[in-house]
Design an enzyme around this catalytic site. Structure first.
Site, PDB file in Angstrom:
ATOM      1  N   ALA A  13       0.867  -1.175   0.000  1.00 29.08           N
ATOM      2  CA  ALA A  13       0.000   0.000   0.000  1.00 29.08           C
ATOM      3  C   ALA A  13       0.905   1.226   0.000  1.00 29.08           C
ATOM      4  O   ALA A  13       1.691   1.412   0.928  1.00 29.08           O
ATOM      5  CB  ALA A  13      -0.893   0.006   1.233  1.00 29.08           C
ATOM      6  N   GLY A  17       4.286   8.543   0.454  1.00 27.11           N
ATOM      7  CA  GLY A  17       5.103   9.040   1.561  1.00 27.11           C
ATOM      8  C   GLY A  17       6.387   8.239   1.678  1.00 27.11           C
ATOM      9  O   GLY A  17       6.547   7.183   1.064  1.00 27.11           O
ATOM     10  N   CYS A 107      -9.789   2.014   9.352  1.00 30.56           N
ATOM     11  CA  CYS A 107      -9.270   2.060   7.987  1.00 30.56           C
ATOM     12  C   CYS A 107      -8.310   0.903   7.784  1.00 30.56           C
ATOM     13  O   CYS A 107      -8.352   0.207   6.768  1.00 30.56           O
ATOM     14  CB  CYS A 107      -8.559   3.389   7.730  1.00 30.56           C
ATOM     15  SG  CYS A 107      -7.839   3.482   6.092  1.00 30.56           S
ATOM     16  N   GLY A 131       3.873   0.630   5.080  1.00 33.05           N
ATOM     17  CA  GLY A 131       4.985   1.351   5.682  1.00 33.05           C
ATOM     18  C   GLY A 131       4.789   1.598   7.166  1.00 33.05           C
ATOM     19  O   GLY A 131       5.402   2.511   7.717  1.00 33.05           O
ATOM     20  N   CYS A 224      -6.729  11.751   7.501  1.00 31.73           N
ATOM     21  CA  CYS A 224      -6.549  12.030   6.074  1.00 31.73           C
ATOM     22  C   CYS A 224      -7.747  12.663   5.402  1.00 31.73           C
ATOM     23  O   CYS A 224      -7.598  13.293   4.364  1.00 31.73           O
ATOM     24  CB  CYS A 224      -6.141  10.766   5.328  1.00 31.73           C
ATOM     25  SG  CYS A 224      -7.450   9.529   5.177  1.00 31.73           S
TER      26      CYS A 224
END
Lengths: 385, 382
Positions: A13, A17, A107, A131, A224
């Site tokens: 995913a 970033g 999420c 990450g 977000c």
């Protein structure tokens, strides 16, 4: 990363970033077959917001550049419906129910390890990587992905032998295990956290070494889908009833005396001290929110202290006996240093937490996560009193 | 892993013969066509040669060809340029409801400026009938735009019938022929066409070049100012390498149109039969016969188009869902919706468009992979 290359493909995913970019890069360096996925979760309202938080076009562009550099495919998956249903709608309804939600938790479990993982599997991926600063380990204490175990996991479609463990990331200041408690246990064997073994500083160093275009990209800290992290304005714009004052009511003290009126109870959170509209003088804290009466209860700091509270909707990641015998550590919010506590099952569907010292501002709707050392053993949602 | 490209409606690879002429232009014929010296004159000669090659494919005069940066610009120049250039002719236009976004949005823009727009409906096969257009004509109609073939489902319209009907009514007729120029014979005179858009990169030419055919006597207002190139209609130093490439590409098409049309029709039929022989619940969209050669729009029940596209790409097979211009957003294509598809059907629809480089062997492998991936995705959804 001590991984041997595996025949299965790994879905990463990627938000564009530095953390998810380095995660993908480390996997590629180890010789794995990696495919990058950017998730379209929400439509951003303006470019300024888009740059700082989640706007798919910006994310996809940045992630796409990293994938092109790494020589791996990159796709965008539209998961807006799932996100709206599982995260946004829930976020809104939790506030209306007088609770303070953690949208990132759901999420992860419902969108990333839910809808995204399903799609990745349908596309033939064997593993999901992100990450996140967290770690997965096999009971032997090694990162589970020995070639043999990965082959086994992939062939049988079942978790590799033994119970997998979810651990904090090495970098305590960046550890994100708090947000991962709701991942179904059986998916831990399909999960890889490449940066969990690194500090943030080391991650940026890797990014620079690999000349990733996002090496010096700024961090995104906010929720977000909320512009400027201003959840109050967001709620007001989505709920005309809130703006119209239908959820307004009284602010009362510990004796039940009315101190003022408020314009909507969802705009408050437990432990809140500022923005109460009471003028100078005595310091008050929000100690409870009652949606039924629309009352916001105020008190002193001491009134915020608790040593017992319950969790609903809990997830057990490890076998442990919630019978108050074992001393664990509980965190009641992300930035909580944690206190020692014991756990007991209450009925079939609740966990009761007993902390050794008082904790302040135990907030219904927030996640509480239980650790045994570095290992996440369970998590749940703090219930109202 | 070898790759198979079956997305020619999105764009095409540059033909090596075209590349040769483009390189020659870049190196030897670099002059500005507007200069009076020999370098300029040589460049000008190439420009005019390209113009002739295009015009012969449309059976029109070279002067009626105006070069643009591509199909989108040609569509915009046609709609907005014609309406602005003919204020006395009326303030109502008709477009079909399945046009390319370039036409669709140019029309919306005109609407924002007070022009009334009627969208004539295509039938379920994507055919826009002359009657459907005629029914929408008013005394105030100045322009009708109906595409020659639809880029998403491949259905070809009888633009000659539409053109002749409109010529009788004295209404100007524009057709977006981006998907048909060089592939299907077009006679601008016989079909009574007033404006026609075409694009280089759909016919094995370089990207960045296209043209608008403007019948002699038809007024179009310029949208670019600053020179007198293209009779003042599209000023600015010409993209000569692109235009030369477009001309050569058109020339090559002219020489092979009939044969290539037969070959592609055969190949796409073969692909369709591989798919149909091995998969149930697959629908071919658009008109069964009147289609751009090599074009297949298929709805695969029970799978997500996006997932199938990714799965195919991971196997090296390139196709698309709906038009390339709208990918990246996952709203159902307005064209597929206009043809009566449900959102679910639209999301399960893929477009395969075969081209010059596709071989029988490639099509066999593509068919095999498509069947396998659809089966796998269907099994996972069960």
């Amino acid at each position: 990363m001590k991984l041997n290359p595996h025949p299965s493909k790994i879905a990463v995913a990627m938000s564009g970033g530095v953390d998810s970019s380095v995660a993908a890069a480390l996997l590629v360096e180890s010789g794995h077959r990696v495919v990058g996925f950017t998730l379209k979760l929400w439509d951003a309202e303006d470019e300024e917001h888009a740059r700082k938080v989640c706007c798919t076009a910006v994310m996809a562009r940045d992630a796409g550049r990293v994938c092109a550099l790494l020589g791996i495919p990159h796709y965008t998956l539209d998961l807006r419906d799932d996100f709206r249903r599982e995260v946004v709608a829930r976020f809104e309804s939790e506030y209306i129910a007088g609770r303070t939600p953690n949208p990132c938790v759901h999420c992860n479990s419902k969108v990333k390890w839910g809808a995204m993982w399903q799609k990745a599997q349908a596309l033939g991926m064997g593993f999901i990587a992100t990450g996140h600063y967290a770690r997965i380990e096999s009971p032997a204490g090694k990162p589970f992905l020995s070639l043999k175990k990965m082959n086994e996991a992939s062939r049988n479609g079942r978790p590799a032998g033994g119970t997998m463990r979810l651990l904090r990331g090495i970098d305590r200041s960046k550890d994100q295990s708090y947000f991962l408690w709701e991942i179904p246990h059986e998916l831990l064997a399909r999960t890889i956290f490449p940066v969990g073994e690194l500090t943030k500083h080391e991650v940026r160093t890797v990014a620079r070494r690999l000349k990733l275009p996002v090496a010096d990209k700024a961090e995104s800290q906010e929720v977000c889908f909320i512009p400027r992290d201003d959840y109050r304005s967001w709620l007001l714009s989505r709920r005309p009833d809130l703006a119209g004052g239908n959820l307004s009511g009284e602010m009362i003290d510990t004796r039940g005396v009315k101190l003022a009126d408020h314009s909507g109870y969802p705009l408050f959170t437990i432990g809140q001290r500022k923005g109460l509209g009471l003028g100078g003088g005595r310091k008050y804290y929000v100690t409870a929110i009652d949606p039924a009466t629309r009352k916001v209860h105020l008190g002193d700091k001491v009134d915020l202290a608790r040593q017992e509270f319950e969790l609903t909707d809990f997830n057990l990641l490890q076998d442990f006996m919630p019978d108050r015998t074992e001393s664990l550590e509980v965190k009641i919010r992300y930035r909580d240093p944690g206190v020692s506590a014991r756990v007991q099952k209450n009925g079939g569907d609740k966990l009761r937490i007993f902390t050794d010292e008082p904790v302040y501002a135990v907030t219904p709707g927030q996640s509480a996560v239980l650790y045994r050392g570095d290992e996440v053993v369970a998590g749940g949602i703090i219930a109202p009193r | 892993m070898s790759r198979i490209y079956i997305d020619h409606a999105a764009t095409t690879p540059v033909d090596p013969r075209v590349l040769e002429s483009v390189i020659k232009c870049l190196t030897d014929q670099f002059g500005n066509p507007s200069s009076i010296h020999a370098f300029g004159r040589e460049a000008k000669a190439e420009l005019e040669r390209a113009r002739e090659l295009i015009s012969s494919l449309l059976n029109c005069s070279p002067e009626s060809i105006c070069f643009t940066s591509g199909g989108t610009e040609a569509d915009n120049l046609a709609l907005i340029g014609y309406v602005s250039g003919n204020p006395a002719r009326g303030r109502h236009i008709i477009v079909s409801n399945i046009e390319h976004p370039a036409v669709r949005e140019a029309a919306s823009e005109l609407e924002n400026h007070g022009i009334s727009v009627t969208r004539a409906a295509a039938d379920r096969d994507g055919v826009v009938h002359p009657d459907a257009v005629e029914a929408e004509l008013t005394a105030d109609t100045c322009l009708v735009s109906v595409m020659h073939a639809n880029n998403e489902v491949g259905t070809v319209n009888d633009i000659g019938a539409i053109g002749r009907m409109l010529r009788e009514r004295g209404v100007a007729f524009h057709t977006d022929a981006v998907q048909t120029f060089g592939k299907i014979p077009i006679d601008a005179g016989e079909m009574c066409i007033d404006l026609l858009s075409l694009s280089s990169h759909k016919i094995y030419g370089p990207k960045g070049a296209g043209a608008l055919f403007i019948r002699d006597g038809v007024e179009v207002a310029a949208r670019h100012y600053g020179g007198s190139q293209e009779r003042g209609l599209r000023t600015g130093t010409e993209n000569l390498p692109g235009i030369v490439g477009l001309g050569r590409a058109a020339e090559i098409c002219a020489g092979s149109m009939a044969d290539e049309s037969v070959r592609l029709t055969g190949l796409s039929r073969h692909l369709l039969s591989i798919i149909r022989d091995n998969l149930a619940d697959v629908t071919l969209n658009g008109h069964p016969e009147r289609r751009v050669p090599g074009s297949l729009s298929l709805t695969f029940e029970g799978i997500e188009g996006e997932a199938l596209l990714i799965a195919l790409d991971l196997e090296g097979i390139a196709a698309s869902a709906g038009s390339a211009c709208s990918s990246g957003s996952v709203k159902p294509s307005p064209v597929l919706t206009a043809l009566g598809m449900s959102d679910e059907q639209a999301h399960s629809t893929l477009r395969f468009t075969l081209g010059r480089g596709n071989t029988h062997r490639e099509i066999e492998r593509a068919g095999e992979v498509i069947v396998r991936e659809v089966n796998r995705l269907r099994a996972m959804n069960d």
